[in-house]
Motif scaffolding. Structure first.
Motif, PDB file in Angstrom:
ATOM      1  N   SER A  34     -15.527  61.169   1.163  1.00 50.58           N
ATOM      2  CA  SER A  34     -14.872  60.689   0.681  1.00 50.58           C
ATOM      3  C   SER A  34     -15.115  58.797   1.072  1.00 50.58           C
ATOM      4  O   SER A  34     -15.866  57.962   0.324  1.00 50.58           O
ATOM      5  CB  SER A  34     -13.895  60.865   0.274  1.00 50.58           C
ATOM      6  N   THR A  35     -15.465  58.978   2.304  1.00 49.05           N
ATOM      7  CA  THR A  35     -15.917  58.041   2.807  1.00 49.05           C
ATOM      8  C   THR A  35     -16.489  57.208   3.468  1.00 49.05           C
ATOM      9  O   THR A  35     -16.608  56.611   3.026  1.00 49.05           O
ATOM     10  CB  THR A  35     -13.920  58.036   4.216  1.00 49.05           C
ATOM     11  N   ARG A  36     -17.255  57.989   3.638  1.00 49.69           N
ATOM     12  CA  ARG A  36     -18.408  57.913   3.229  1.00 49.69           C
ATOM     13  C   ARG A  36     -19.102  57.468   2.140  1.00 49.69           C
ATOM     14  O   ARG A  36     -19.639  56.417   1.982  1.00 49.69           O
ATOM     15  CB  ARG A  36     -19.784  59.526   3.748  1.00 49.69           C
ATOM     16  N   LEU A  37     -19.072  58.336   0.911  1.00 47.50           N
ATOM     17  CA  LEU A  37     -19.628  58.071  -0.265  1.00 47.50           C
ATOM     18  C   LEU A  37     -18.960  56.508  -1.051  1.00 47.50           C
ATOM     19  O   LEU A  37     -19.252  55.926  -2.494  1.00 47.50           O
ATOM     20  CB  LEU A  37     -19.531  59.224  -1.568  1.00 47.50           C
ATOM     21  N   GLY A  38     -17.417  56.615  -0.992  1.00 44.55           N
ATOM     22  CA  GLY A  38     -16.398  55.619  -2.296  1.00 44.55           C
ATOM     23  C   GLY A  38     -17.105  54.302  -1.706  1.00 44.55           C
ATOM     24  O   GLY A  38     -16.645  53.459  -2.738  1.00 44.55           O
ATOM     25  N   ARG A  39     -17.850  54.381  -1.267  1.00 46.54           N
ATOM     26  CA  ARG A  39     -18.557  53.067  -0.749  1.00 46.54           C
ATOM     27  C   ARG A  39     -19.343  52.016  -1.892  1.00 46.54           C
ATOM     28  O   ARG A  39     -19.594  51.433  -2.707  1.00 46.54           O
ATOM     29  CB  ARG A  39     -19.596  52.105   0.674  1.00 46.54           C
ATOM     30  N   PHE A  40     -19.719  53.609  -2.465  1.00 48.72           N
ATOM     31  CA  PHE A  40     -21.155  53.737  -3.203  1.00 48.72           C
ATOM     32  C   PHE A  40     -20.991  54.028  -4.967  1.00 48.72           C
ATOM     33  O   PHE A  40     -21.298  53.827  -5.596  1.00 48.72           O
ATOM     34  CB  PHE A  40     -22.186  54.329  -2.962  1.00 48.72           C
ATOM     35  N   ALA A  41     -19.860  55.119  -5.223  1.00 54.73           N
ATOM     36  CA  ALA A  41     -19.588  55.318  -6.198  1.00 54.73           C
ATOM     37  C   ALA A  41     -17.674  56.116  -6.143  1.00 54.73           C
ATOM     38  O   ALA A  41     -17.396  55.773  -5.190  1.00 54.73           O
ATOM     39  CB  ALA A  41     -20.214  56.730  -6.189  1.00 54.73           C
ATOM     40  N   ARG A  42     -17.561  55.896  -7.485  1.00 55.09           N
ATOM     41  CA  ARG A  42     -16.522  56.481  -7.749  1.00 55.09           C
ATOM     42  C   ARG A  42     -16.029  58.252  -7.185  1.00 55.09           C
ATOM     43  O   ARG A  42     -16.778  58.702  -7.433  1.00 55.09           O
ATOM     44  CB  ARG A  42     -15.724  56.164  -9.216  1.00 55.09           C
ATOM     45  N   ILE A  43     -15.272  58.983  -6.604  1.00 53.39           N
ATOM     46  CA  ILE A  43     -15.548  60.433  -6.237  1.00 53.39           C
ATOM     47  C   ILE A  43     -14.151  60.635  -7.211  1.00 53.39           C
ATOM     48  O   ILE A  43     -12.755  60.366  -7.372  1.00 53.39           O
ATOM     49  CB  ILE A  43     -14.725  60.223  -4.851  1.00 53.39           C
ATOM     50  N   VAL A  44     -14.578  62.086  -7.678  1.00 55.08           N
ATOM     51  CA  VAL A  44     -13.581  62.561  -8.564  1.00 55.08           C
ATOM     52  C   VAL A  44     -13.018  64.280  -8.022  1.00 55.08           C
ATOM     53  O   VAL A  44     -14.007  64.823  -7.169  1.00 55.08           O
ATOM     54  CB  VAL A  44     -14.953  62.707  -9.488  1.00 55.08           C
ATOM     55  N   TRP A  45     -12.448  64.182  -7.549  1.00 55.48           N
ATOM     56  CA  TRP A  45     -11.592  65.416  -6.916  1.00 55.48           C
ATOM     57  C   TRP A  45     -11.483  66.791  -8.014  1.00 55.48           C
ATOM     58  O   TRP A  45     -10.985  65.880  -8.974  1.00 55.48           O
ATOM     59  CB  TRP A  45      -9.829  65.231  -6.472  1.00 55.48           C
ATOM     60  N   SER A  46     -11.903  67.396  -8.841  1.00 57.32           N
ATOM     61  CA  SER A  46     -11.703  68.345  -9.574  1.00 57.32           C
ATOM     62  C   SER A  46     -11.015  70.047  -9.605  1.00 57.32           C
ATOM     63  O   SER A  46     -12.173  70.830  -9.374  1.00 57.32           O
ATOM     64  CB  SER A  46     -13.388  68.086 -10.665  1.00 57.32           C
ATOM     65  N   TRP A  61      -5.088  68.923  -1.944  1.00 57.88           N
ATOM     66  CA  TRP A  61      -5.200  67.691  -2.355  1.00 57.88           C
ATOM     67  C   TRP A  61      -4.823  66.993  -1.141  1.00 57.88           C
ATOM     68  O   TRP A  61      -4.901  67.040  -0.242  1.00 57.88           O
ATOM     69  CB  TRP A  61      -3.665  67.194  -2.949  1.00 57.88           C
ATOM     70  N   PRO A  62      -6.464  65.824  -1.190  1.00 54.25           N
ATOM     71  CA  PRO A  62      -6.956  64.884   0.425  1.00 54.25           C
ATOM     72  C   PRO A  62      -6.040  64.010   0.066  1.00 54.25           C
ATOM     73  O   PRO A  62      -6.502  63.310   0.896  1.00 54.25           O
ATOM     74  CB  PRO A  62      -8.413  64.756   0.005  1.00 54.25           C
ATOM     75  N   GLY A  63      -5.246  63.737  -0.810  1.00 58.16           N
ATOM     76  CA  GLY A  63      -4.753  61.898  -0.839  1.00 58.16           C
ATOM     77  C   GLY A  63      -4.969  60.899  -2.020  1.00 58.16           C
ATOM     78  O   GLY A  63      -6.101  61.165  -1.412  1.00 58.16           O
ATOM     79  N   GLU A  64      -4.569  60.195  -1.678  1.00 60.76           N
ATOM     80  CA  GLU A  64      -4.339  59.315  -3.616  1.00 60.76           C
ATOM     81  C   GLU A  64      -5.692  57.876  -2.318  1.00 60.76           C
ATOM     82  O   GLU A  64      -6.786  58.173  -3.488  1.00 60.76           O
ATOM     83  CB  GLU A  64      -3.823  58.369  -3.826  1.00 60.76           C
ATOM     84  N   ALA A  65      -6.059  57.824  -1.226  1.00 60.07           N
ATOM     85  CA  ALA A  65      -7.011  57.127  -0.137  1.00 60.07           C
ATOM     86  C   ALA A  65      -8.276  57.641  -0.516  1.00 60.07           C
ATOM     87  O   ALA A  65      -9.331  57.260  -0.443  1.00 60.07           O
ATOM     88  CB  ALA A  65      -6.262  56.583   0.850  1.00 60.07           C
ATOM     89  N   TYR A  66      -7.975  58.584  -0.841  1.00 60.92           N
ATOM     90  CA  TYR A  66      -9.632  59.371  -1.155  1.00 60.92           C
ATOM     91  C   TYR A  66     -10.388  59.649  -2.776  1.00 60.92           C
ATOM     92  O   TYR A  66     -11.076  60.221  -2.535  1.00 60.92           O
ATOM     93  CB  TYR A  66      -9.666  60.784  -0.068  1.00 60.92           C
TER      94      TYR A  66
END
Length: 131
Positions: A34-46, A61-66
């Protein structure tokens, strides 16, 4: 773009993906990507919807920051209606996350049960009520 990382990690062990075996490892893995890709995309936890024998959603649950979007997968394997499939897990997710919207990532109704048109219409109605 949306990126969905390691879906359906809460499936019961007999149906599970390898990434769902260890909640601590999953959370660390998810946060890292999430940290790596979050700069380029919106991250979905499913997660998958909860059912008897499934793994506890909250343990992963990884936490809302991720997480940008919470998604949910659920299927009508036993001819259940959308509110019955998604409702309990949706209520639970809303109880511990501040996410405003929850995305249905995967769903379906088996052809051999008949009534697909009715089920899809019921899904539409349910989505309007939940919106």
């Amino acid at each position: 773009p949306l990126v969905r990382l390691g879906q359906e990690f809460t499936l019961a062990p007999v149906h599970a993906y390898p990434w769902g075996e260890d909640p601590d490892l999953y959370r660390r893995w998810f946060r890292s990507w999430s940290t790596r890709l979050g700069r380029f995309a919106r991250i979905v936890w499913s997660p998958n919807v909860a059912y008897p024998g499934s793994r506890p959603v909250v343990a992963y649950w990884p936490g809302e920051a991720y997480v940008d979007i919470v998604g949910l997968d659920g299927y009508a394997w036993n001819s259940a209606m959308p509110a019955d499939i998604f409702g309990p897990t949706l209520a639970f997710l809303r109880g511990f996350t501040e996410m405003e919207s929850i995305l249905v990532c995967e769903t379906g109704y088996p052809r051999d049960l008949g009534g697909q048109r009715r089920w899809v219409e019921e899904l539409r109605r349910w989505a309007e009520i939940e919106d």
